[in-house]
Every structure is written in C-alpha cells, then in structure tokens.
Design a protein around this motif. Structure first.
Motif, PDB file in Angstrom:
ATOM      1  N   PRO A 284       0.988  -1.035  -0.011  1.00  0.00           N
ATOM      2  CA  PRO A 284      -0.193   0.167   0.219  1.00  0.00           C
ATOM      3  C   PRO A 284       0.897   1.394   0.051  1.00  0.00           C
ATOM      4  O   PRO A 284       1.858   1.248   0.666  1.00  0.00           O
ATOM      5  N   MET A 285       0.548   2.352  -0.740  1.00  0.00           N
ATOM      6  CA  MET A 285       0.990   3.246  -0.809  1.00  0.00           C
ATOM      7  C   MET A 285       2.373   3.348  -0.993  1.00  0.00           C
ATOM      8  O   MET A 285       3.273   4.139  -0.669  1.00  0.00           O
ATOM      9  N   ALA A 286       2.780   2.971  -2.155  1.00  0.00           N
ATOM     10  CA  ALA A 286       4.233   2.649  -2.432  1.00  0.00           C
ATOM     11  C   ALA A 286       4.796   3.970  -2.794  1.00  0.00           C
ATOM     12  O   ALA A 286       6.054   4.251  -2.410  1.00  0.00           O
ATOM     13  N   GLU A 287       4.098   4.695  -3.646  1.00  0.00           N
ATOM     14  CA  GLU A 287       4.811   6.084  -4.030  1.00  0.00           C
ATOM     15  C   GLU A 287       5.056   6.904  -2.693  1.00  0.00           C
ATOM     16  O   GLU A 287       5.994   7.551  -2.799  1.00  0.00           O
ATOM     17  N   THR A 288       4.122   7.154  -1.895  1.00  0.00           N
ATOM     18  CA  THR A 288       4.348   7.951  -0.814  1.00  0.00           C
ATOM     19  C   THR A 288       5.500   7.338   0.167  1.00  0.00           C
ATOM     20  O   THR A 288       6.062   8.155   0.646  1.00  0.00           O
ATOM     21  N   VAL A 289       5.610   5.973   0.147  1.00  0.00           N
ATOM     22  CA  VAL A 289       6.674   5.606   1.140  1.00  0.00           C
ATOM     23  C   VAL A 289       8.126   5.705   0.631  1.00  0.00           C
ATOM     24  O   VAL A 289       9.107   6.056   1.203  1.00  0.00           O
ATOM     25  N   ILE A 290       7.917   5.576  -0.845  1.00  0.00           N
ATOM     26  CA  ILE A 290       9.254   5.874  -1.695  1.00  0.00           C
ATOM     27  C   ILE A 290      10.025   7.216  -1.444  1.00  0.00           C
ATOM     28  O   ILE A 290      10.998   7.620  -1.072  1.00  0.00           O
TER      29      ILE A 290
END
Length: 214
Positions: free
Chosen positions: A90-96
C-alpha cells in the motif's frame, strides 16, 4: 558536489514516476531485455537513484559498507517478486518519497546510523522500492517468462548494489568525507531531502487543488 547538484536539478525538473522503462515501453521478451530493463529502471528513476546513492553514503559510516546495502537489495527483490505475483504494497509511491525524506534528513544531521538501524531502514524501504519495480512486470500484457524475470531481477540487484558501493566510496575517498559529520556527506543528505520535499509537494498538489476547487 558539482555533479550531485546537476543531478538534483535534473530530478527537480522531472515529475515523479515510479516505473521508468529503458525499452521505451516495449515488452520484455528475452533474458537480455529483462536485464537491460532491470539495469535501466533505477538509473532513469531519480527517486530510486537518489535513495540508493545516499544509502551507500550512509552505509559507509556504519562500518558495514558492503553488507548494509545487501539488506536493501534483498528486500527490494522480495518486494518486486511480491508485486509481480499480484501482491502490491500500500501507498508505495508515498513511502518511496518518505524514504528520501527520512534518509536525507538523517544523513544531513551528521549522525552515523548504527548497523542495526541502517539494515532495518534499508530493508524496510527496499520492499517499497521493489514493489514499484515489480509494477513493470505486473503491468506487462501477457506476463513475462522465467528468463525475462530472472534477467530483470539480476539487473535490478547488480546496478543498485553497484551504485550504493560507488557512491559510498566516492564520498569517503574522492570527496574526502571521512565521517558522517563531514560537510560533503551532510550536503548530500540535504540534497536528497530537498528532492523528497519537492516530490512530496507533487503528491499533495492534486488533493490540494481538488480541495480548493471544491
């Protein structure tokens, strides 16, 4: 730091994209094409490139310059495999983007990470970077064969490990930054944190505009 500044400027001129295709969007059909795509994705994606380079810089001050980046590589491959199998984080873009901010501010602070903290941090963020890379496999119509997937994973692992090791060596030996508190090391952290802030604004731009328009 001149080359780093040029790279940072190029990143700030780009929009955030978590899948960058060196084959121009063409499908991967052979081992060599998978390998090329794996090598190209982290280089063409400034979000990944900057994190991996700074990871190598942070790792060299932990006393685990060769070992700590392997935690990232292993977790990144696991995240990629999960995504390819249909398990998206979940929310890979935000975590990156958060990975750039967190590691950037830590390195900018001038405090060296402990080996345990570095390995945990690199592995945790590595899962999400890998999930983004796995999107290329999951998104290819008709899927990919085992040879293509193997080439892709090998390319991803080799290039990112190499970037981390070279970045750490360059910072310590070429740029003469013997400790985490050295000005060049801290500037590198500040630069990456700045890129993270810019990408954060890109992510927030849509919801903010929608809220204002509504």
């Amino acid at each position: 730091m001149k080359r780093f500044l040029i790279a940072a400027g190029a990143a700030l001129a780009a929009t955030p994209a978590l899948a960058h295709h060196p084959l121009g969007g063409l499908p991967m059909t052979t081992f060599s094409e998978g390998l090329l795509s794996g090598v190209g994705h982290p280089v063409l994606g400034f979000d990944h490139l900057f994190f991996v380079a700074l990871m190598g810089i942070a790792a060299i001050y932990t006393g685990q310059a060769l070992r700590a980046p392997l935690a990232y590589v292993g977790a990144m491959l696991a995240g990629c495999a999960l995504m390819a199998a249909g398990v998206a984080l979940p929310m890979a873009e935000t975590v990156i983007v958060a990975s750039l901010l967190v590691l950037g501010f830590l390195v900018a602070s001038g405090r060296a990470l402990s080996p345990t903290m570095a390995i945990a941090l690199f592995a945790g963020f590595g899962l999400f970077h890998g999930s983004a890379f796995g999107g290329t496999i999951a998104g290819q119509e008709g899927g990919v064969g085992g040879a293509v997937f193997a080439g892709y994973l090998i390319g991803l692992a080799m290039i990112q490990y190499a970037i981390a090791i070279v970045a750490g060596f360059t910072m310590r030996r070429v740029l003469a930054a013997p400790g985490a508190a050295s000005i060049n090391a801290r500037l590198a952290g500040a630069m990456v944190a700045g890129v993270g802030i810019f990408l954060s604004l890109e992510i927030l731009e849509g919801p903010i505009v929608a809220a204002l328009a509504g």
